[in-house]
Design a protein around this motif. Structure first.
Motif, short mmCIF file in Angstrom:
data_model
loop_
_atom_site.label_atom_id
_atom_site.label_comp_id
_atom_site.label_asym_id
_atom_site.label_seq_id
_atom_site.Cartn_x
_atom_site.Cartn_y
_atom_site.Cartn_z
N UNK A 159 0.51 -1.14 0.11
CA UNK A 159 -0.06 -0.23 -0.39
C UNK A 159 1.33 1.27 0.16
N UNK A 160 0.68 2.21 -1.13
CA UNK A 160 1.72 3.41 -1.06
C UNK A 160 0.71 4.50 -0.40
N UNK A 161 1.12 5.53 -0.06
CA UNK A 161 0.00 6.53 -0.42
C UNK A 161 0.94 7.90 -0.17
N UNK A 162 0.32 8.74 -0.43
CA UNK A 162 1.47 10.22 -0.76
C UNK A 162 1.32 11.29 0.22
N UNK A 163 2.21 12.08 0.91
CA UNK A 163 1.97 13.21 1.73
C UNK A 163 1.95 14.47 1.03
N UNK A 164 0.75 15.50 1.22
CA UNK A 164 0.22 16.73 -0.07
C UNK A 164 1.44 17.24 0.28
N UNK A 165 1.42 18.48 -0.06
CA UNK A 165 2.46 19.64 -0.42
C UNK A 165 2.02 20.62 0.74
N UNK A 166 0.97 20.87 1.08
CA UNK A 166 0.86 21.85 1.66
C UNK A 166 0.58 21.26 2.98
N UNK A 167 1.24 19.99 3.67
CA UNK A 167 1.40 19.72 4.55
C UNK A 167 3.06 19.23 4.64
N UNK A 168 3.95 19.70 3.75
CA UNK A 168 5.32 19.45 3.90
C UNK A 168 5.59 20.62 5.80
N UNK A 169 6.99 20.26 5.74
CA UNK A 169 6.97 20.53 7.21
C UNK A 169 7.72 19.24 8.01
N UNK A 170 7.74 19.33 8.84
CA UNK A 170 8.06 18.41 9.78
C UNK A 170 7.65 18.09 10.57
N UNK A 171 6.99 18.42 11.52
CA UNK A 171 5.48 18.41 12.36
C UNK A 171 4.49 17.83 11.52
N UNK A 172 4.49 19.10 10.45
CA UNK A 172 3.08 19.28 10.14
C UNK A 172 3.18 17.47 8.86
N UNK A 173 4.18 17.23 8.86
CA UNK A 173 4.45 15.86 7.99
C UNK A 173 3.85 14.76 9.17
#
Length: 297
Positions: A74-88
């Motif tokens: 299973x693959x999913x992806x982090x959206x760019x609006x949530x970049x940053x360490x804690x937000x990721x």
């Protein structure tokens, strides 16, 4: 019909199926059925993303399939609006809740954000932490070019296992693939049969499935043009995630392991390359340019 899909070994020793089901633009009310149908005919890789807003339904489809979670990559992806360490890290937990799982097999950064690359690096550092904690089995990126990869690796010391990029016979990304090969990064194709062009209604010359070279090989092997194109990916060792919600097309896309393309046939398809991407340019990606809002928990 069930089919055993060949696998490829990632740079951390984890094995990943070479062919999977992508669910980009799959409506939430169709995603669960598509996933269950795919698993029933042999798919063992399912690719989604927070930005697709169908993670809940993907998780439902996996549970509906009756196959043990451990059998699914299973693959999913982090959206760019949530970049940053804690937000990721927070966004990853939200993805797990929506999917209804306790881990994912591959976690990707969805795009580079060149104008905010510090945040991109921080997000990748968060993914490294998740890998070290065993919350994910492998990490990687999507839509990154060589310059982005070089900087990411230089600043973190961790080579992505996968880079998922636009790739099809009209946009073959030869130089990027060579760069991946030197670093041990697996190339995975989104829009592997050129759907990004076909959705734009360019038809005819814009649809690789209509090209005489592909159509001729389809007749020769008694396959569909889409099957020929997917087989071309596999001949190059490129992982592919075709998308469909139609059970018959889902079955068709995995029925590609009973024939091979000759080297000269692979070369003939290689020659169709136009060198022009149809999707967004990664050099200009920024959250403000996408009309995407990740669903609430």
């Amino acid at each position: 019909m069930t089919t055993a899909t060949p696998v490829i070994t990632l740079n951390n020793g984890v094995t990943m199926p070479l062919l999977g089901l992508g669910v980009y633009l799959t409506p939430p009310d169709q995603a669960a059925a598509a996933v269950a149908a795919a698993v029933a005919c042999g798919y063992r890789l399912i690719d989604t993303a927070a930005a697709y807003n169908n993670e809940r339904q993907v998780g439902e489809g996996i549970r509906r399939s009756g196959i043990d979670r451990s059998a699914i990559f299973l693959t999913t992806k982090l959206w760019i609006a949530d970049y940053g360490y804690d937000s990721a890290l927070r966004a990853f937990e939200a993805s797990l809740r929506r999917l209804g799982v306790d881990h994912v097999d591959l976690y990707l950064l969805h795009w580079p954000v060149p104008m905010r690359f510090d945040d991109t690096v921080a997000a990748y550092r968060a993914a490294i932490r998740l890998l070290e904690e065993g919350r994910v089995r492998a990490i990687g990126v999507s839509n990154f070019g060589p310059r982005h990869l070089e900087e990411l690796i230089a600043r973190t010391g961790v080579v992505p296992a996968v880079n998922q990029v636009e790739l099809h016979p009209f946009f073959t990304q030869v130089e990027l693939r060579r760069f991946h090969d030197r670093l041990g990064i697996v190339t995975q194709a989104w829009s592997p049969i050129g759907g990004v062009l076909r959705r734009r209604g360019e038809g005819g010359g814009g649809d690789v499935l209509d090209h005489p070279v592909v159509a001729g090989l389809a007749r020769k092997y008694g396959k569909t043009p889409a099957q020929v194109v997917l087989r071309w990916h596999l001949e190059h060792g490129i992982a592919a995630i075709p998308k469909s919600v139609r059970p018959e097309r889902i079955r068709e896309n995995i029925d590609i392991f009973d024939f091979r393309l000759a080297p000269e046939e692979v070369a003939a398809i290689d020659a169709l390359d136009r060198g022009v991407r149809a999707g967004r340019d990664p050099e200009t990606a920024d959250a403000a340019d996408f009309s995407i809002r990740v669903e609430d928990d």
